[in-house]
Design a protein around this motif. Structure first.
Motif, PDB file in Angstrom:
ATOM      1  N   LYS A 229     -20.705  10.282  19.680  1.00  0.00           N
ATOM      2  CA  LYS A 229     -20.087   9.452  20.728  1.00  0.00           C
ATOM      3  C   LYS A 229     -19.581  10.329  21.877  1.00  0.00           C
ATOM      4  O   LYS A 229     -19.716   9.953  23.040  1.00  0.00           O
ATOM      5  N   ARG A 230     -19.011  11.497  21.556  1.00  0.00           N
ATOM      6  CA  ARG A 230     -18.573  12.413  22.615  1.00  0.00           C
ATOM      7  C   ARG A 230     -19.757  12.906  23.439  1.00  0.00           C
ATOM      8  O   ARG A 230     -19.654  13.050  24.655  1.00  0.00           O
TER       9      ARG A 230
ATOM     10  N   VAL B 226     -22.793  10.306  30.006  1.00  0.00           N
ATOM     11  CA  VAL B 226     -22.419   9.256  30.953  1.00  0.00           C
ATOM     12  C   VAL B 226     -21.616   9.854  32.099  1.00  0.00           C
ATOM     13  O   VAL B 226     -21.873   9.563  33.275  1.00  0.00           O
ATOM     14  N   ASN B 227     -20.656  10.718  31.783  1.00  0.00           N
ATOM     15  CA  ASN B 227     -19.840  11.356  32.823  1.00  0.00           C
ATOM     16  C   ASN B 227     -20.675  12.257  33.719  1.00  0.00           C
ATOM     17  O   ASN B 227     -20.472  12.298  34.933  1.00  0.00           O
TER      18      ASN B 227
ATOM     19  N   ILE C 225     -23.739   2.898  20.449  1.00  0.00           N
ATOM     20  CA  ILE C 225     -22.428   3.305  19.926  1.00  0.00           C
ATOM     21  C   ILE C 225     -22.116   2.541  18.642  1.00  0.00           C
ATOM     22  O   ILE C 225     -21.680   3.121  17.647  1.00  0.00           O
TER      23      ILE C 225
ATOM     24  N   GLN D 273     -26.028   3.106  31.453  1.00  0.00           N
ATOM     25  CA  GLN D 273     -25.083   2.167  30.855  1.00  0.00           C
ATOM     26  C   GLN D 273     -25.805   0.915  30.363  1.00  0.00           C
ATOM     27  O   GLN D 273     -25.520   0.409  29.278  1.00  0.00           O
TER      28      GLN D 273
ATOM     29  N   ASN E 267     -18.221  10.810  15.630  1.00  0.00           N
ATOM     30  CA  ASN E 267     -17.394  11.103  16.804  1.00  0.00           C
ATOM     31  C   ASN E 267     -18.070  12.114  17.722  1.00  0.00           C
ATOM     32  O   ASN E 267     -17.981  12.004  18.942  1.00  0.00           O
TER      33      ASN E 267
ATOM     34  N   ASP F 179     -20.625  10.153  25.772  1.00  0.00           N
ATOM     35  CA  ASP F 179     -19.619  10.095  26.833  1.00  0.00           C
ATOM     36  C   ASP F 179     -19.833  11.213  27.845  1.00  0.00           C
ATOM     37  O   ASP F 179     -19.722  10.999  29.052  1.00  0.00           O
ATOM     38  N   SER F 180     -20.140  12.394  27.346  1.00  0.00           N
ATOM     39  CA  SER F 180     -20.390  13.530  28.225  1.00  0.00           C
ATOM     40  C   SER F 180     -21.600  13.268  29.120  1.00  0.00           C
ATOM     41  O   SER F 180     -21.572  13.564  30.323  1.00  0.00           O
TER      42      SER F 180
END
Length: 176
Positions: free
Chosen positions: A99-100, A106-107, A82, A73, A96, A103-104
């Motif tokens: 960015k996904r 990061v998760n 981003i 992060q 997009n 996000d994936s």
């Protein structure tokens, strides 16, 4: 490579010649690229030195002592990745998708950090290098489709070989 991409796009005023000088200096002195950046006054022109030193500060994170999710992060915040994608990717679908993907990631790192308390980014990187596609498969009733070549060494409770009755496998020209 990533280093060139980072400096070329994120650090204003640092061009490909300077990046090449950084890479050459690192190779000549057998040091990593971040160490080479910290020694920029030794080989860069005065105008580029300030930009190289400023940009290299983004990498100075105590990642060995930070939780993996926090380290990622912090890197995303420092590089404004981003925002960069939103401003520089003309195709919205690709932006997009990128960015996904972030996000994936990061998760995934957050889930790893939750499962492995106290693990940092080096442990996460070691973990993902050991993953295979088989690790993601849930146990249960599944069907795996693969070539004969890919199946070598694999073990299954039941195997169905398609095409044997029509002399497709093994190929008729391969049998004496």
């Amino acid at each position: 490579d990533f280093f060139f991409f980072f400096f070329f796009f994120f650090a204003i005023g640092i061009g490909d010649k300077t990046v090449g000088a950084i890479e050459n200096f690192a190779q000549q002195h057998n040091i990593d690229l971040i160490q080479a950046c910290s020694r920029a006054p030794e080989f860069c022109k005065k105008a580029a030195t300030e930009q190289v030193l400023k940009a290299s500060q983004m990498f100075h994170l105590p990642i060995d002592s930070m939780p993996a999710a926090r380290a990622l992060q912090e890197m995303l915040n420092r590089t404004n990745y981003i925002k960069f994608v939103e401003e520089h990717e003309p195709e919205k679908d690709k932006a997009n998708s990128r960015k996904r993907n972030v996000d994936s990631m990061v998760n995934d790192i957050a889930a790893f950090s939750e499962k492995h308390k106290g693990a940092g980014l080096p442990e996460y990187l070691q973990y993902i290098t050991l993953l295979t596609s088989a690790d993601d498969k849930e146990k249960g009733e599944t069907v795996t489709l693969m070539s004969g070549h890919a199946s070598k060494g694999a073990e299954f409770d039941a195997v169905f070989v398609i095409g044997v009755e029509h002399k497709l496998y093994p190929h008729v020209l391969c049998v004496d």
